[in-house]
Design an enzyme around this catalytic site. Structure first.
Site, short mmCIF file in Angstrom:
data_model
loop_
_atom_site.label_atom_id
_atom_site.label_comp_id
_atom_site.label_asym_id
_atom_site.label_seq_id
_atom_site.Cartn_x
_atom_site.Cartn_y
_atom_site.Cartn_z
N ASN A 207 0.86 -1.19 0.00
CA ASN A 207 0.00 0.00 0.00
C ASN A 207 0.90 1.24 0.00
OD1 ASN A 207 0.65 0.67 2.85
ND2 ASN A 207 -0.36 -1.31 3.17
N LYS B 194 -13.74 -1.14 14.89
CA LYS B 194 -12.38 -1.69 15.05
C LYS B 194 -11.92 -1.58 16.50
CE LYS B 194 -10.98 -1.14 10.28
NZ LYS B 194 -10.41 -0.31 9.24
#
Ligand code: PMT
Length: 427
Positions: free
Chosen positions: A225, A353
């Site tokens: 990424n 999360k």
């Protein structure tokens, strides 16, 4: 303290009768602005019976001179403004600076700290429009308490419920008694982070992950990424300045190792990052997972370069281990901070999360444009109790200061008190 309470349209408004009563019992002076929506659920008469003046949009005499400057007078009077319950509609209006009723006009005219206590149906809370408004309004300096999860008036079971009255009172007392809390006042926001940070993390051991992981497909190709490591390195540099013993575990990065940082471990894959993290977390107090860890890897990386033969190439990917979730599971006493890189529903996904990985704090950032590799970012810091603090667009070095200030407040006592140290230098 002079507390102005804005009550908007939600069934949770019925709980404000108890809330107003209890706030008044604590010795605070209360005034109430009831919107038309709020008045569908609770009457001015019942609220006034709790000992607070009630202001509404329905004037008996619309041209009474004392009414004309009512919103300005209320705005100047208030030390704090609680919007409870805060409906999706009022949050949307406040986000865009509407001043179309007594409550919104008063809030626009006031520089008092403002706290939103939302209550709405779970789907209204999750709606992209509401989530976008929440991100924006936090950046304007509003604080937010809740919402909680659970059974809703409509029968749904999910996030959107107003937090309980006792929890509101508890948070209010902490806010009023401390010079600085997770939810800082607007004035503190403008004045920036703690200026007395030098060595304030002395004696603390911090492990920070940074950069991106690389998952090989074959000897020459990989999945990764755009993380540059700037945010993680900024945190490491700032933590060293504050006297902490820092271990930096880094993957792919464009950054040079900060001066004074000796304990650095280079890894490539998520598996390697997990192994290094487990090893170093045994002797640490705080773990910050800033790395952009690839969620998937090749089931079996090709030992040879994959040949170009077909038009379509199908790769079998499997899930990588979740590093921060595993660290919290192995070392539950560690203060574990994660980052949430989101492109939509920022606050909601970040809270997911925070909960599923059992973290102590999460830093949400909108990565839909210009965050990976850039020098600046804007973040929303969310703690376990869902207190939120949002920043403007700031340099990542400066965000590192703000994040470490928050971590300092939470980790300086065993109780992880929300209250500021008595010698806090926030003004
Ligand atoms: O490096 P920069 O260019 O400065 O950019 C900074 C950043 C965008 C990378 C940083 O601000 C950021 O958001 N880091 C987290 C990126 C990420 O992987 O987010 P996520 O939402 O996918 O993961 C949530 C959290 O779980 C993160 O703390 C991540 O480190 C952790 N994670 C994720 C997957 C996994 N397998 N293990 C993990 O520990």
């Amino acid at each position: 303290m002079k507390i102005l309470i804005g009550i908007t349209g939600s069934i949770a408004a019925i709980k404000t009768i108890e809330l107003v009563h209890k706030i008044a019992q604590l010795g605070h002076e209360c005034k109430i602005i009831l919107t038309r929506g709020g008045a569908n659920f609770v009457t001015p008469m019942s609220l006034a019976s709790m000992g607070a003046d009630v202001y509404t949009d329905d004037k008996i005499n619309a041209y009474k001179t004392s009414d004309i400057m009512e919103h300005i007078n209320l705005a100047k009077w208030a030390d704090y403004i609680l919007i409870v319950p805060a409906s999706a509609n009022t949050i949307a209006k406040l986000t865009y600076g509407f001043a179309d009723n007594t409550l919104t006009a008063t809030i626009l005219a006031s520089n008092a700290p403002k706290i939103l206590i939302p209550a709405m149906n779970q789907q209204m809370w999750k709606a992209t429009a509401t989530q976008n408004n929440i991100s924006k309004i936090l950046q304007l300096g509003f604080m937010m308490w809740g919402p909680a999860s659970g059974l809703q008036a409509c029968g749904d079971i999910d996030v959107g419920r107003m937090i309980e009255v006792d929890e509101i009172l508890d948070k209010l007392q902490k806010l009023l008694s401390s010079k600085c809390t997770m939810s800082e006042t607007c004035q503190q926001r403008q004045e920036g982070p703690n200026m007395n940070e030098y060595n304030n993390l002395k004696g603390k051991r911090i492990v920070i992950t940074a950069g991106g992981t690389i998952e090989p497909l074959d000897p020459v190709r990989y999945i990764s990424n755009h993380s540059s490591g700037k945010m993680g390195y900024g945190l490491a540099k700032e933590a060293v300045y504050r006297g902490a013993e820092v271990t930096l575990i880094y993957g792919k990065t464009t950054q040079a190792i900060p001066n004074g940082l000796k304990d650095v471990i280079h890894v490539t894959t998520a598996d390697e990052m997990l192994e290094a993290s487990i090893q170093h977390a045994t002797v640490t107090d705080i773990f910050i997972g800033c790395a952009a860890v690839c969620d998937y890897k090749m089931k079996i990386p090709n030992p040879q370069k994959i040949k170009k033969s077909e038009n379509n190439l199908v790769l079998e990917l499997i899930k990588n281990p979740d590093i921060i979730a595993r660290i919290k599971q192995l070392y539950p006493k560690l203060f574990v901070v994660g980052f949430a890189a989101e492109t939509e529903n920022i606050v909601n996904y970040a809270i997911d999360k925070l909960v599923t990985k059992n973290l102590d704090m999460i830093i949400a950032n909108d990565v839909s444009t210009g965050v990976f590799g850039y020098d600046t970012n804007k973040i929303i810091i969310i703690d376990k109790e869902r207190n939120m603090f949002a920043t403007e667009e700031l340099a990542k070095e400066y965000l590192a200061k703000i994040i470490l200030d928050k971590i300092f407040l939470y980790t300086r006592t065993d109780s992880r008190s929300m209250e500021a140290p008595s010698d806090a230098t926030y003004r």
